[in-house]
Design a protein around this motif. Structure first.
Motif, PDB file in Angstrom:
ATOM      1  N   MET A   1       0.637  -6.753  13.514  1.00 47.20           N
ATOM      2  CA  MET A   1       0.304  -5.511  12.818  1.00 47.20           C
ATOM      3  C   MET A   1      -0.810  -5.759  11.813  1.00 47.20           C
ATOM      4  SD  MET A   1       4.114  -3.987  11.996  1.00 47.20           S
ATOM      5  CE  MET A   1       3.556  -2.323  11.698  1.00 47.20           C
ATOM      6  N   GLN A   2      -1.562  -4.714  11.528  1.00 48.46           N
ATOM      7  CA  GLN A   2      -2.557  -4.765  10.473  1.00 48.46           C
ATOM      8  C   GLN A   2      -2.127  -3.809   9.359  1.00 48.46           C
ATOM      9  OE1 GLN A   2      -6.564  -4.185  11.878  1.00 48.46           O
ATOM     10  NE2 GLN A   2      -6.627  -6.203  12.817  1.00 48.46           N
ATOM     11  N   LEU A   3      -2.804  -3.898   8.221  1.00 51.62           N
ATOM     12  CA  LEU A   3      -2.431  -3.081   7.077  1.00 51.62           C
ATOM     13  C   LEU A   3      -2.452  -1.594   7.425  1.00 51.62           C
ATOM     14  CD1 LEU A   3      -1.626  -2.785   4.161  1.00 51.62           C
ATOM     15  CD2 LEU A   3      -4.027  -3.036   3.498  1.00 51.62           C
ATOM     16  N   LYS A   4      -3.416  -1.166   8.215  1.00 54.38           N
ATOM     17  CA  LYS A   4      -3.511   0.251   8.580  1.00 54.38           C
ATOM     18  C   LYS A   4      -2.270   0.718   9.351  1.00 54.38           C
ATOM     19  CE  LYS A   4      -6.206  -0.651  12.814  1.00 54.38           C
ATOM     20  NZ  LYS A   4      -5.148  -0.289  13.762  1.00 54.38           N
ATOM     21  N   ASP A   5      -1.601  -0.211  10.022  1.00 53.42           N
ATOM     22  CA  ASP A   5      -0.372   0.127  10.743  1.00 53.42           C
ATOM     23  C   ASP A   5       0.838   0.143   9.808  1.00 53.42           C
ATOM     24  OD1 ASP A   5      -1.788   0.009  13.279  1.00 53.42           O
ATOM     25  OD2 ASP A   5      -1.735  -2.178  13.033  1.00 53.42           O
ATOM     26  N   ILE A   6       0.740  -0.627   8.723  1.00 58.87           N
ATOM     27  CA  ILE A   6       1.858  -0.771   7.787  1.00 58.87           C
ATOM     28  C   ILE A   6       1.869   0.331   6.739  1.00 58.87           C
ATOM     29  CG2 ILE A   6       2.808  -2.302   5.999  1.00 58.87           C
ATOM     30  CD1 ILE A   6       1.770  -4.657   7.681  1.00 58.87           C
ATOM     31  N   ILE A   7       0.691   0.815   6.351  1.00 57.47           N
ATOM     32  CA  ILE A   7       0.588   1.818   5.287  1.00 57.47           C
ATOM     33  C   ILE A   7       1.448   3.058   5.553  1.00 57.47           C
ATOM     34  CG2 ILE A   7      -0.988   3.495   4.222  1.00 57.47           C
ATOM     35  CD1 ILE A   7      -3.052   1.263   4.011  1.00 57.47           C
ATOM     36  N   PRO A   8       1.484   3.620   6.768  1.00 55.80           N
ATOM     37  CA  PRO A   8       2.345   4.788   6.980  1.00 55.80           C
ATOM     38  C   PRO A   8       3.817   4.521   6.656  1.00 55.80           C
ATOM     39  CG  PRO A   8       0.783   4.579   8.785  1.00 55.80           C
ATOM     40  CD  PRO A   8       0.663   3.332   7.963  1.00 55.80           C
ATOM     41  N   ILE A   9       4.281   3.307   6.940  1.00 54.88           N
ATOM     42  CA  ILE A   9       5.660   2.943   6.604  1.00 54.88           C
ATOM     43  C   ILE A   9       5.832   2.866   5.089  1.00 54.88           C
ATOM     44  CG2 ILE A   9       7.494   1.244   6.922  1.00 54.88           C
ATOM     45  CD1 ILE A   9       6.587   2.670   9.497  1.00 54.88           C
ATOM     46  N   LEU A  10       4.866   2.263   4.408  1.00 55.26           N
ATOM     47  CA  LEU A  10       4.933   2.160   2.951  1.00 55.26           C
ATOM     48  C   LEU A  10       4.902   3.543   2.311  1.00 55.26           C
ATOM     49  CD1 LEU A  10       2.474  -0.836   2.370  1.00 55.26           C
ATOM     50  CD2 LEU A  10       4.972  -0.890   2.466  1.00 55.26           C
ATOM     51  N   GLU A  11       4.156   4.462   2.902  1.00 53.08           N
ATOM     52  CA  GLU A  11       4.078   5.817   2.350  1.00 53.08           C
ATOM     53  C   GLU A  11       5.331   6.634   2.655  1.00 53.08           C
ATOM     54  OE1 GLU A  11       0.347   7.511   3.577  1.00 53.08           O
ATOM     55  OE2 GLU A  11      -0.760   6.388   2.043  1.00 53.08           O
ATOM     56  N   GLU A  12       6.095   6.221   3.652  1.00 52.12           N
ATOM     57  CA  GLU A  12       7.407   6.828   3.856  1.00 52.12           C
ATOM     58  C   GLU A  12       8.365   6.369   2.763  1.00 52.12           C
ATOM     59  OE1 GLU A  12       9.014   5.979   7.686  1.00 52.12           O
ATOM     60  OE2 GLU A  12       7.393   6.967   8.780  1.00 52.12           O
ATOM     61  N   VAL A  13       8.266   5.108   2.410  1.00 49.93           N
ATOM     62  CA  VAL A  13       9.121   4.540   1.361  1.00 49.93           C
ATOM     63  C   VAL A  13       8.757   5.102  -0.005  1.00 49.93           C
ATOM     64  CG1 VAL A  13       9.735   2.405   0.162  1.00 49.93           C
ATOM     65  CG2 VAL A  13       9.545   2.413   2.657  1.00 49.93           C
ATOM     66  N   ALA A  14       7.466   5.196  -0.288  1.00 49.11           N
ATOM     67  CA  ALA A  14       6.979   5.671  -1.584  1.00 49.11           C
ATOM     68  C   ALA A  14       5.850   6.669  -1.351  1.00 49.11           C
ATOM     69  CB  ALA A  14       6.503   4.503  -2.442  1.00 49.11           C
ATOM     70  N   PRO A  15       6.175   7.946  -1.090  1.00 45.69           N
ATOM     71  CA  PRO A  15       5.144   8.951  -0.806  1.00 45.69           C
ATOM     72  C   PRO A  15       4.127   9.071  -1.934  1.00 45.69           C
ATOM     73  CG  PRO A  15       7.329   9.792  -0.258  1.00 45.69           C
ATOM     74  CD  PRO A  15       7.534   8.500  -0.998  1.00 45.69           C
ATOM     75  N   PRO A  16       2.841   8.989  -1.631  1.00 50.41           N
ATOM     76  CA  PRO A  16       1.807   9.066  -2.666  1.00 50.41           C
ATOM     77  C   PRO A  16       1.862  10.338  -3.504  1.00 50.41           C
ATOM     78  CG  PRO A  16       0.853   8.262  -0.627  1.00 50.41           C
ATOM     79  CD  PRO A  16       2.257   8.701  -0.304  1.00 50.41           C
ATOM     80  N   GLU A  17       2.359  11.438  -2.894  1.00 52.94           N
ATOM     81  CA  GLU A  17       2.392  12.700  -3.643  1.00 52.94           C
ATOM     82  C   GLU A  17       3.389  12.677  -4.801  1.00 52.94           C
ATOM     83  OE1 GLU A  17       4.837  13.351   0.213  1.00 52.94           O
ATOM     84  OE2 GLU A  17       2.959  12.366  -0.382  1.00 52.94           O
ATOM     85  N   LEU A  18       4.238  11.667  -4.866  1.00 56.56           N
ATOM     86  CA  LEU A  18       5.168  11.541  -5.982  1.00 56.56           C
ATOM     87  C   LEU A  18       4.498  10.947  -7.223  1.00 56.56           C
ATOM     88  CD1 LEU A  18       8.418  10.175  -4.266  1.00 56.56           C
ATOM     89  CD2 LEU A  18       7.880  12.533  -4.894  1.00 56.56           C
ATOM     90  N   ALA A  19       3.313  10.420  -7.080  1.00 52.05           N
ATOM     91  CA  ALA A  19       2.643   9.735  -8.185  1.00 52.05           C
ATOM     92  C   ALA A  19       2.334  10.682  -9.338  1.00 52.05           C
ATOM     93  CB  ALA A  19       1.353   9.088  -7.701  1.00 52.05           C
ATOM     94  N   GLU A  20       2.369  10.128 -10.545  1.00 53.88           N
ATOM     95  CA  GLU A  20       1.945  10.877 -11.719  1.00 53.88           C
ATOM     96  C   GLU A  20       0.465  11.223 -11.592  1.00 53.88           C
ATOM     97  OE1 GLU A  20       3.723  11.970 -14.149  1.00 53.88           O
ATOM     98  OE2 GLU A  20       5.605  10.842 -13.968  1.00 53.88           O
TER      99      GLU A  20
END
Length: 246
Positions: free
Chosen positions: A1-20
């Protein structure tokens, strides 16, 4: 896997829209070397120690809570250059998830609440609040210290602690503690306590359990989650600043 494949999983764990709001544009700050990721290192901070340790264990990706570059820059100092050099020389991609992971289900605040044994945990706009078996101030502060393996500072002396609000990281701000007060919290656990806060909230037990110790559990707890989701070897790197008290 490359980072581009991993980022969607990371964004499921911590959705960017939750950021301050102040974090928008910085969440997921990456150094994408387009390398194959066979091992992931996870830490709270991208310190030189952590980067060197990640290189030593053969990590291809380092995921941290705090980002290597937060504010926009027009000059790279030696410290930043040295950190980037370690990553580049060892082909380590970087990814961070900050206040989005604070708020995420199973993130920083949930991990902190779980470490302290809170039950009936509720989400608040900025943290988590829950209940414990009623205990004295002395019993509770010792529980915090032991559970997080850290020294603490505290102020206030409630006869009985039943309801507790937690906020991982730098959470001693009046607007946050007002929320704890509205929820009827007897104690508030966070870090970086300030003098004006002590004076304004003398009706509560305020516990400063350090920035590192209140956020580190969340990064530890995400390791098995990502290992299971990605089927990749994941290793946690601990770099406690070991603040000394006399």
């Amino acid at each position: 896997m490359q980072l581009k494949d991993i980022i969607p999983i990371l964004e499921e764990v911590a959705p960017p829209e939750l950021a301050e709001d102040f974090d928008i544009g910085r969440i997921g700050l990456t150094l994408d070397l387009q390398n194959d990721v066979r091992k992931i290192a996870i830490a709270l901070d991208p310190t030189e120690y952590v980067l060197n340790r990640a290189a030593k264990i053969g990590a291809d990706l380092l995921i941290t809570h705090h980002t290597l570059i937060f504010h926009a820059i027009n000059c790279i100092d030696k410290k930043l250059a040295d950190s980037l050099r370690i990553a580049l020389d060892n082909n380590i991609s970087l990814y961070s998830m900050h206040t989005n992971f604070d708020k995420a289900k199973g993130g920083i605040n949930d991990a902190l609440a779980n470490r302290l044994g809170l039950s009936d945990i509720q989400e608040t706009p900025v943290g988590r609040i829950g209940t414990i078996i009623p205990c004295s101030t002395e019993t509770f502060v010792n529980l915090v210290s032991k559970s997080l393996n850290t020294h603490i500072q505290y102020t206030g002396n409630k006869e009985e602690i039943r309801k507790v609000m937690v906020f991982g990281g730098s959470g001693f701000r009046s607007e946050y503690i007002e929320i704890a007060r509205e929820y009827g919290a007897d104690a508030y656990v966070s870090s970086e306590m300030k003098h004006d806060i002590i004076r304004s909230f003398s009706d509560m037990l305020l516990v400063d359990a350090t920035h590192y110790a209140t956020e580190n559990p969340g990064m530890q707890d995400i390791c098995p989650v990502l290992a299971d989701k990605l089927k990749i070897d994941v290793e946690f790197i601990d770099h406690d600043p070991l603040i000394r008290t006399i």
